[in-house]
Enzyme design. Structure first.
Site, PDB file in Angstrom:
ATOM      1  N   PRO A   2      37.767  14.523  37.621  1.00 33.87           N
ATOM      2  CA  PRO A   2      37.314  14.283  36.245  1.00 33.87           C
ATOM      3  C   PRO A   2      37.364  12.797  35.906  1.00 33.87           C
ATOM      4  CG  PRO A   2      38.855  16.118  36.343  1.00 33.87           C
ATOM      5  CD  PRO A   2      38.888  15.461  37.687  1.00 33.87           C
ATOM      6  N   GLU A   3      36.258  12.275  35.413  1.00 32.88           N
ATOM      7  CA  GLU A   3      36.173  10.867  35.034  1.00 32.88           C
ATOM      8  C   GLU A   3      36.170  10.761  33.509  1.00 32.88           C
ATOM      9  OE1 GLU A   3      36.581   8.703  37.267  1.00 32.88           O
ATOM     10  OE2 GLU A   3      36.042   9.730  39.124  1.00 32.88           O
ATOM     11  N   LYS A  56      41.129   7.551  31.917  1.00 34.69           N
ATOM     12  CA  LYS A  56      41.138   8.964  32.299  1.00 34.69           C
ATOM     13  C   LYS A  56      42.439   9.662  31.898  1.00 34.69           C
ATOM     14  CE  LYS A  56      39.907   7.815  36.544  1.00 34.69           C
ATOM     15  NZ  LYS A  56      39.503   7.938  37.969  1.00 34.69           N
ATOM     16  N   HIS A  89      47.748  28.636  39.851  1.00 34.96           N
ATOM     17  CA  HIS A  89      47.434  27.209  39.729  1.00 34.96           C
ATOM     18  C   HIS A  89      47.676  26.662  38.322  1.00 34.96           C
ATOM     19  CE1 HIS A  89      45.963  27.259  43.763  1.00 34.96           C
ATOM     20  NE2 HIS A  89      44.958  28.060  43.486  1.00 34.96           N
ATOM     21  N   ARG A 107      45.048  21.413  43.120  1.00 42.92           N
ATOM     22  CA  ARG A 107      45.508  20.437  44.115  1.00 42.92           C
ATOM     23  C   ARG A 107      46.782  19.705  43.683  1.00 42.92           C
ATOM     24  NH1 ARG A 107      40.430  17.059  46.279  1.00 42.92           N
ATOM     25  NH2 ARG A 107      42.011  16.474  47.825  1.00 42.92           N
ATOM     26  N   ARG A 151      35.197 -11.223  41.056  1.00 38.52           N
ATOM     27  CA  ARG A 151      35.327 -10.289  42.166  1.00 38.52           C
ATOM     28  C   ARG A 151      34.208 -10.471  43.180  1.00 38.52           C
ATOM     29  NH1 ARG A 151      38.383  -5.853  40.463  1.00 38.52           N
ATOM     30  NH2 ARG A 151      38.271  -5.199  42.645  1.00 38.52           N
ATOM     31  N   ARG A 260      33.164   6.680  49.735  1.00 38.18           N
ATOM     32  CA  ARG A 260      32.444   7.371  48.667  1.00 38.18           C
ATOM     33  C   ARG A 260      30.947   7.291  48.922  1.00 38.18           C
ATOM     34  NH1 ARG A 260      35.759   7.785  44.195  1.00 38.18           N
ATOM     35  NH2 ARG A 260      34.380   9.507  43.616  1.00 38.18           N
TER      36      ARG A 260
END
EC number: 3.2.2.23
Length: 270
Positions: A2-3, A56, A89, A107, A151, A260
């Site tokens: 989830p972003e 997030k 879960h 997870r 960067r 990715r």
């Protein structure tokens, strides 16, 4: 994973409904990524003031202290007055007088961490390095361009890193770069201010559109009502390797960046 759009959709699904609620119980299942950092019974009797989002992370403000909640790789939340018994879960229940907030995380990379305030060491550890929020007024173009210029890494990797701007996950980075006409392998340091302005606007537009569409469900994500997002169904490049670009008909290409998948149009993106 989830972003930002998925976390924001989740927040909007229960924030107003839980505001003002008294905590009646806290149930802890199997260990998550980090411990709660407080005895569960210490939270009983406190009230939920509001639910915010930072990147997030969901920040559940209490009348004393706050909970930092992260959905991890596969987590999702439910909020309802009558949830069934916890499943295998379901690893965290915040039981309130208005309903139960439940974290389902197969997870177990998610977490719920209690801190006294945002100056606490754990809050600084988790939130201190986050970049600008892309959907608010704090997303400043000059600061964004300056962050890129520092960067040398590929611009898509810089977007994913989260220290310049937060919450731009893999699908959204590919889509924003296509909308801005920027090749994902281009060094961030080489992006001019006009191109940075296009990317700045594209990040805003893509993330806002994703929130409107309920986020993206690529594997596990569902909102607090159990519904899937559908932004991925309208993606222009993501998941479309070999298919014609919707602008120029050139086949969409797929490459790997930092383990990715990256999708782009070699003609539209320079």
């Amino acid at each position: 994973m989830p972003e930002l759009p998925e976390v924001e959709v989740t927040r909007r699904g229960f924030a107003e409904r839980i505001a003002g609620a008294r905590i009646d119980a806290v149930r802890i299942g199997k260990p998550l990524r980090w411990a709660l950092m407080v005895m569960p019974e210490a939270l009983v009797g406190r009230r939920v003031l509001q639910v915010r989002r930072r990147g997030k992370y969901l920040l559940i403000d209490l009348d004393r202290g706050l909970l930092l909640l992260h959905l991890g790789m596969s987590g999702s939340l439910r909020f309802d007055a009558a949830l069934p018994a916890p499943g295998v879960h379901d690893h965290f229940d915040l039981v309130t007088e208005l309903g139960t907030l439940r974290l389902n995380d197969p997870r177990r990379f998610g977490a719920v961490v209690y801190v006294e305030d945002e100056a606490a060491p754990w809050a600084i550890k988790l939130l201190g390095g986050l970049g600008m929020e892309p959907l608010g007024d704090a997303f400043d173009l000059d600061a964004f361009h300056a962050g890129l210029r520092k960067r040398k890494a590929a611009v898509k990797q810089v977007l994913l890193a989260g220290d310049v701007v937060v919450g731009v996950g893999n699908i959204y980075a590919s889509e924003a770069l296509f909308l801005a006409g920027i090749r994902p392998t281009l060094s961030a340091a080489r992006i001019s201010r006009p191109r940075a302005a296009r990317l700045h606007a594209a990040v805003r537009e893509i993330l806002a559109r994703a929130v409107e569409k309920g986020g993206s469900t690529l594997r596990d994500f569902s909102n607090v009502e159990g519904q899937s997002g559908y932004f991925q169904l309208e993606a222009t490049v993501y998941g479309r390797a070999g298919e014609p670009c919707r602008v120029c008909a050139t086949p969409i290409r797929l490459l790997r960046q930092g383990q990715r998948s990256t999708y782009y149009c070699p003609n539209c993106q320079k």
